[in-house]
Design a protein around this motif. Sequence first.
Motif: not given
Length: 336
Positions: A212-213, A120, A209, A117-118, A205, A318, A115
């Motif tokens: 992801t959003s 990142l 983010l 997040q992972t 970062t 976010t 994913t």
Amino acid sequence: ITLTITMGTIMAMSSSNWLMAWIGLELNMLAILPVISKPKTMRASEATTKYFLTQTIASAMMLLASTTNAWQTGNWDILELKNKFSTTIMTLSLTMKMGAAPIHFWLPEVLQGTTLQTALLITTWQKLAPITLMYMVSKNIQPIILVSLGILSMIIGGLGGVNQTQLRKTMAYSSINNLGWTIMIMAFSPNMAIMNIFIYIIMTTPIFLMMTSTSMKTLQNMSTTWTTSMTTTFSIALLMLSTSGLPPFTGFMPKMLILNELITQKLTMLATLAIMTSLISLFFYLRITYLIMMLTSPMTTPSLTKWRTQNQKSQLMTMMIPTALFIAHLIPAIPS
């Protein structure tokens, strides 16, 4: 799991003994495996297996180097890595753990299989411990090894990202390219290398983010980001330009300082080669910026247009973090 990942990295970074550093890295590696394999897909299982195998081989090389050094010198102290064989094996082990060339093949595949997040987590937090250990032994590593690994990472990171359509693989090659700059300058100015990697983490970062959003995973998705949020579109474009090292953005500052240090050391040819390799990576950063800012999605059936999400509050929260971070990128980079 989060506590173990955090404690493993902190243990590896703060220890003065090779065995304690090795234990910290192992704790960190074992804790992140279930995080990578959380999506119940074949790609996630494959990514977990690749990550486990590469990190295990790197840990074995690290144990070999530290044991050989202790056998020769009778000392397990990290700062006392004096044996040339041990130093070379340890350098290759740490570059393998952080995903730099020439043992970089696992990084794009692992990021693609997990994913955002992972991804990142792997491209930022997981690099802190190996880079810290390399910083501690940098005085004992032969400069030709670090320079060769750095230049190779910069070339592979630039060429590898040119032909990618998947954003996670593009960010993986971007990470390899930036690690090349970090490893190369580690031989001459370790403090500058640490500054470079921290600035890269600060820039990467918010990109992850925002990806992801908006569920942004391919280059085609980028051309429809304006339907979700104009702020996101503008922020990602500026962050990509900053990561590429264009002035007057923040990413230009560490590259300028690194080139200045190389010229001070009378390594003009090396500085020229570094500039040429950065032009390769600049190509795919500019391509992403062009797609996200200057193209609209074709109004045909195969092109999916994302609409605004219902939960506007979480989306706004976010967006606040990357927006606050990207303000700093508008400040001209003036070295002190």
